[in-house]
Motif scaffolding. Structure first.
Motif, PDB file in Angstrom:
ATOM      1  N   ARG A   1      20.743  78.729 -18.423  1.00 30.99           N
ATOM      2  CA  ARG A   1      19.629  79.632 -18.669  1.00 30.99           C
ATOM      3  C   ARG A   1      18.738  79.779 -17.423  1.00 30.99           C
ATOM      4  O   ARG A   1      18.214  80.855 -17.145  1.00 30.99           O
ATOM      5  N   GLN A   2      18.568  78.697 -16.705  1.00 32.87           N
ATOM      6  CA  GLN A   2      17.691  78.720 -15.542  1.00 32.87           C
ATOM      7  C   GLN A   2      18.237  79.620 -14.443  1.00 32.87           C
ATOM      8  O   GLN A   2      17.475  80.275 -13.725  1.00 32.87           O
ATOM      9  N   GLU A   3      19.553  79.667 -14.278  1.00 31.78           N
ATOM     10  CA  GLU A   3      20.157  80.406 -13.177  1.00 31.78           C
ATOM     11  C   GLU A   3      20.423  81.870 -13.498  1.00 31.78           C
ATOM     12  O   GLU A   3      20.784  82.643 -12.607  1.00 31.78           O
ATOM     13  N   LEU A   4      20.261  82.278 -14.752  1.00 32.11           N
ATOM     14  CA  LEU A   4      20.616  83.648 -15.120  1.00 32.11           C
ATOM     15  C   LEU A   4      19.786  84.692 -14.374  1.00 32.11           C
ATOM     16  O   LEU A   4      20.321  85.688 -13.879  1.00 32.11           O
ATOM     17  N   THR A   5      18.476  84.468 -14.285  1.00 28.00           N
ATOM     18  CA  THR A   5      17.617  85.451 -13.623  1.00 28.00           C
ATOM     19  C   THR A   5      17.996  85.610 -12.156  1.00 28.00           C
ATOM     20  O   THR A   5      18.085  86.728 -11.634  1.00 28.00           O
ATOM     21  N   ARG A   6      18.251  84.495 -11.507  1.00 26.28           N
ATOM     22  CA  ARG A   6      18.626  84.545 -10.091  1.00 26.28           C
ATOM     23  C   ARG A   6      19.986  85.184  -9.882  1.00 26.28           C
ATOM     24  O   ARG A   6      20.173  86.002  -8.979  1.00 26.28           O
ATOM     25  N   ASN A   7      20.955  84.812 -10.714  1.00 21.55           N
ATOM     26  CA  ASN A   7      22.337  85.228 -10.486  1.00 21.55           C
ATOM     27  C   ASN A   7      22.665  86.602 -11.069  1.00 21.55           C
ATOM     28  O   ASN A   7      23.765  87.109 -10.831  1.00 21.55           O
ATOM     29  N   CYS A   8      21.758  87.181 -11.832  1.00 24.34           N
ATOM     30  CA  CYS A   8      21.996  88.516 -12.406  1.00 24.34           C
ATOM     31  C   CYS A   8      20.820  89.439 -12.075  1.00 24.34           C
ATOM     32  O   CYS A   8      20.027  89.801 -12.944  1.00 24.34           O
ATOM     33  N   PRO A   9      20.697  89.832 -10.815  1.00 27.24           N
ATOM     34  CA  PRO A   9      19.532  90.624 -10.406  1.00 27.24           C
ATOM     35  C   PRO A   9      19.634  92.109 -10.724  1.00 27.24           C
ATOM     36  O   PRO A   9      18.629  92.821 -10.650  1.00 27.24           O
ATOM     37  N   VAL A  10      20.832  92.618 -11.037  1.00 34.64           N
ATOM     38  CA  VAL A  10      21.008  94.050 -11.329  1.00 34.64           C
ATOM     39  C   VAL A  10      21.780  94.201 -12.633  1.00 34.64           C
ATOM     40  O   VAL A  10      22.274  93.222 -13.203  1.00 34.64           O
ATOM     41  N   ASP A  11      21.917  95.434 -13.073  1.00 35.09           N
ATOM     42  CA  ASP A  11      22.555  95.695 -14.369  1.00 35.09           C
ATOM     43  C   ASP A  11      24.074  95.791 -14.298  1.00 35.09           C
ATOM     44  O   ASP A  11      24.758  95.505 -15.284  1.00 35.09           O
ATOM     45  N   LEU A  12      24.633  96.184 -13.129  1.00 36.45           N
ATOM     46  CA  LEU A  12      26.062  96.484 -13.075  1.00 36.45           C
ATOM     47  C   LEU A  12      26.636  96.146 -11.706  1.00 36.45           C
ATOM     48  O   LEU A  12      26.040  96.442 -10.676  1.00 36.45           O
ATOM     49  N   ASN A  13      27.792  95.485 -11.717  1.00 36.68           N
ATOM     50  CA  ASN A  13      28.616  95.262 -10.526  1.00 36.68           C
ATOM     51  C   ASN A  13      30.006  95.828 -10.781  1.00 36.68           C
ATOM     52  O   ASN A  13      30.605  95.548 -11.833  1.00 36.68           O
ATOM     53  N   LEU A  14      30.518  96.617  -9.833  1.00 33.53           N
ATOM     54  CA  LEU A  14      31.897  97.084  -9.882  1.00 33.53           C
ATOM     55  C   LEU A  14      32.573  96.714  -8.570  1.00 33.53           C
ATOM     56  O   LEU A  14      31.983  96.865  -7.491  1.00 33.53           O
ATOM     57  N   MET A  15      33.800  96.206  -8.652  1.00 33.31           N
ATOM     58  CA  MET A  15      34.549  95.781  -7.476  1.00 33.31           C
ATOM     59  C   MET A  15      35.906  96.470  -7.459  1.00 33.31           C
ATOM     60  O   MET A  15      36.563  96.561  -8.497  1.00 33.31           O
ATOM     61  N   LYS A  16      36.324  96.907  -6.268  1.00 36.84           N
ATOM     62  CA  LYS A  16      37.594  97.625  -6.139  1.00 36.84           C
ATOM     63  C   LYS A  16      38.343  97.123  -4.903  1.00 36.84           C
ATOM     64  O   LYS A  16      37.776  97.048  -3.807  1.00 36.84           O
ATOM     65  N   THR A  17      39.607  96.765  -5.078  1.00 37.60           N
ATOM     66  CA  THR A  17      40.449  96.346  -3.961  1.00 37.60           C
ATOM     67  C   THR A  17      40.726  97.527  -3.040  1.00 37.60           C
ATOM     68  O   THR A  17      40.978  98.644  -3.495  1.00 37.60           O
ATOM     69  N   MET A  18      40.705  97.261  -1.724  1.00 37.79           N
ATOM     70  CA  MET A  18      40.902  98.338  -0.752  1.00 37.79           C
ATOM     71  C   MET A  18      42.041  97.999   0.211  1.00 37.79           C
ATOM     72  O   MET A  18      42.520  96.862   0.274  1.00 37.79           O
TER      73      MET A  18
END
Length: 690
Positions: free
Chosen positions: A317-334
């Motif tokens: 619970r303590q690390e959630l705020t730090r580790n989730c600063p935005v609403d969405l992450n998308l990753m794509k192999t290049m």
């Protein structure tokens, strides 16, 4: 007539067996509460991801309940043996009056059935009301709406509880019949006068076994606390076996030399009633080597799982705020290797944003976004980072490491753009310098050693030296915990010089916030994003074009983290309560049984002029030492068990562990201290009987 006699015996003996009754009631209540979790959560409004976690929790609790049932079954059999031992003279009188062993077995059968029915009824009643408070705890843990709350009785949990305890009592009945069939009249009459024999008579052998037990435990402690990463499943099981064997040898050896060692300290041994108390303690240990081993291990597991489980819950619970600063992450192999005629190769050249546009994503759902690219160099591997003696040490600590694994590389301007968006500190680099960004503690320690040695790295024909002697704190993608194993920040000129030649694009990272403010609005946007991500047509287009996009959302991570922490917490509490109650009840029953046997010995103290206060103080010290020994060794075990868990999970802040240890300590004092006080009062009543 036999039934009336059984009922009369229960009424007469209730005060003596209050610990037994209360333990049975608590066992039934706890078993019901945790098996009624599905009924409690069914009335709550849960998100889809939370429902999945709750389903996992219920499945895991069902498996844990099997272990709990076995423990409680053993406890009931042991307690039943205590009841029989307490009443040997009573059985002898029955046999003297002409009653056969079959009739005595029927009396015990009636008592067992009545005790079982009373315990089940009272336990389920307590469990039903306790489960309502558990509903509040569940709702708080999962942060759910309880507006639809109603009083819940779980018929399924009640039936399961009755079935499990019915089987246990059936075993108890068979055990009682078997035990009574072995008794002889002369043995029953002289049961209280029989001296307990030590299991280990040779003091020399006892000292040797004590030294062996210390060596075995020390070896296991060192391995689990300081060589955690080297332990595979087989070695871990070996350490568990060594811990159990070492504990057994410790108590077994103490039964053979502890009293003789204390007798050599004349001033202490002959002071007051010390000689009497120490002989009583030694007699107790002699007859309880195996049970004290089991009790010690139960306490060890209780302390370890409660401390680590609660600490892990707090860390999540303590690390959630730090580790989730935005609403969405998308990753794509290049940069997939191959011919440009291949659709997959051509699609891999596109960024996440370009791919989303090609797949008709509605960008009005997003407020803003940032996009960066991560690079790799095939020749820049783990082997280049860690060389010489460090390589040998890492191979010992991480025997499965792949030295040809490539390192991730990010340009400093690209990273700072993402760091600013995340609200993290930016980094500065000059030409010819590099930084390592890492927040996974074990890897951070290794990287810091490399940085402290001013280790150079080479990309293409450019050699870089570390700017700092320690890693910078940060990450690229969201997660529920600190899981960034490390990546390299390099000057922008290095990226510009070698991109497309030495450096290939590993992946493209897209970070965004939803065009919403309130929680309900964000959840509505997320449903539309997930609907797009899960649309079959979209995925078919992705697969046809060779596009592979993975995503993480703040809401999903948060729900998963909260759910996982709840699962761990509930299992820790479930097992912790059961193990502690089982161990404390076993000790209490053992001491009450010894008080019954030693009643005449305490009566002799009165005859030689010892007053009641001194006699009660002697009993208090005897029980205090006996209760303290397994707990003391269990606490030593737990220190290294907690270190093992901490090293394995790499996520415990000191304040997290401290708060969980304080809670665990308070819990032990209340429950264990309560059992000790009840045992002392019960034992004092027994030795004071005329």
């Amino acid at each position: 007539m036999l039934f009336k006699l059984s009922l009369k015996n229960i009424k007469k003996s209730f005060k003596d067996y209050v610990i037994y009754f209360m333990t049975l009631i608590l066992g039934v209540a706890i078993f019901y509460v945790f098996n009624a979790m599905d009924s409690q959560t069914a009335m709550m409004r849960l998100s889809q991801s939370t429902k999945e976690i709750v389903g996992l929790m219920i499945d895991m609790l069902a498996g844990v309940s099997v272990v709990v049932a076995l423990i409680l079954g053993f406890l009931i059999v042991y307690a039943s043996n205590f009841l029989i031992r307490r009443r040997k003279k009573e059985f002898a009188i029955y046999m003297t009056l002409g009653m056969g062993k079959r009739e005595i077995s029927r009396i015990l059968l009636g008592e067992t059935i009545l005790i079982g029915l009373l315990s089940l009824a009272a336990g389920i009643g307590v469990g039903v009301f306790a489960s309502q408070f558990m509903s509040i705890l569940v709702a708080k843990m999962f942060e759910t709406d309880m507006s639809a709350y109603t009083f819940v009785f779980s018929r399924q949990a009640a039936l399961k509880t009755v079935a499990c305890f019915g089987i246990m009592y059936l075993i108890v009945i068979m055990f009682n019949v078997f035990t009574i069939s072995r008794y002889k009249l002369i043995d029953l009459f002289h049961a209280s006068r029989k001296n307990e024999r030590g299991r280990l008579k040779s003091s020399g052998l006892a000292v040797v076994l004590f030294a062996v037990s210390c060596a075995v435990l020390a070896y296991a402690y060192i391995q689990v606390a300081f060589h955690t990463q080297e332990l595979d499943r087989t070695k871990t099981m070996l350490m568990i076996v060594l811990g159990c064997v070492g504990t057994l040898l410790m108590f077994w050896s103490l039964s053979g030399f502890l009293l003789k060692l204390l007798q050599r300290i004349g001033n202490f041994y002959h002071r007051g009633l010390n000689a009497f108390v120490l002989r009583q303690v030694n007699s107790n240990i002699n007859t309880a080597v195996f049970s004290m081993t089991i009790i010690c291990l139960l306490f060890f597991v209780t302390i370890t799982i409660l401390s680590t489980g609660l600490s892990l819950n707090h860390a999540f619970r303590q690390e959630l705020t730090r580790n989730c600063p935005v609403d969405l992450n998308l990753m794509k192999t290049m940069d997939v290797p191959g011919s440009m005629d291949d659709p997959e190769v051509a699609a891999s050249l596109l960024s996440v944003e370009e791919s989303m546009k090609n797949l008709d994503f509605d960008f009005s759902l997003l407020q803003d976004w940032v996009e960066i690219t991560v690079y790799t160099d095939e020749s820049f591997t783990w082997e280049q980072v860690f060389q010489g003696e460090m390589k040998d040490e890492i191979e010992k600590a991480f025997p499965r490491i792949r030295w040809d694994g490539v390192q991730s590389i990010v340009g400093v301007s690209e990273y700072n753009k993402l760091a600013s968006y995340y609200g993290m500190p930016v980094c500065e680099l000059s030409e010819g310098e590099y930084l390592i960004v890492c927040d996974f503690s074990s890897m951070e320690r290794l990287f810091n050693r490399s940085l402290a040695g001013n280790t150079p790295v080479t990309i293409g024909e450019t050699t870089l030296l570390p700017r700092e002697t320690a890693c910078a704190d940060g990450f690229l993608t969201m997660n529920m915990q600190n899981s960034n194993l490390g990546f390299y920040l390099v000057p922008d000129s290095v990226i510009e010089r070698y991109a497309g030649t030495v450096l290939s694009r590993e992946e493209n990272l897209f970070a965004s916030n939803y065009a919403a403010e309130k929680k309900q609005e964000k959840e509505a946007v997320e449903e539309q994003v997930m609907e797009w991500m899960n649309d079959d047509a979209v995925w078919q287009n992705m697969a046809g074009a060779g596009i592979s996009v993975d995503g993480l959302t703040k809401i999903y991570i948060y729900d998963s983290a909260v759910g996982l922490s709840a699962v761990i917490t509930f299992i820790a509490i479930y097992l912790g309560i059961v193990f502690l109650i089982a161990g404390a009840a076993l000790l209490a029953l053992k001491e009450l049984s010894e008080s019954t046997v030693n009643k005449e010995r305490y009566a002799i103290l009165n005859k030689i002029g010892v007053d009641e206060k001194q006699k009660h103080r002697a009993l208090l010290w005897q029980m205090g030492i006996f209760f303290g020994m397994p707990m003391f060794l269990a606490m030593i075990h737990a220190v290294f068990g907690i270190l093992y868990a901490s090293n394995l999970l790499n996520m415990y802040a000191e304040k997290d562990m401290l708060s969980s240890l304080v809670f665990t300590g308070a819990f032990l004092i209340i429950v264990y201290g309560g059992y000790f006080l009840a045992t002392y009062l019960g034992g004092r009543r027994i030795i004071d009987e005329k």
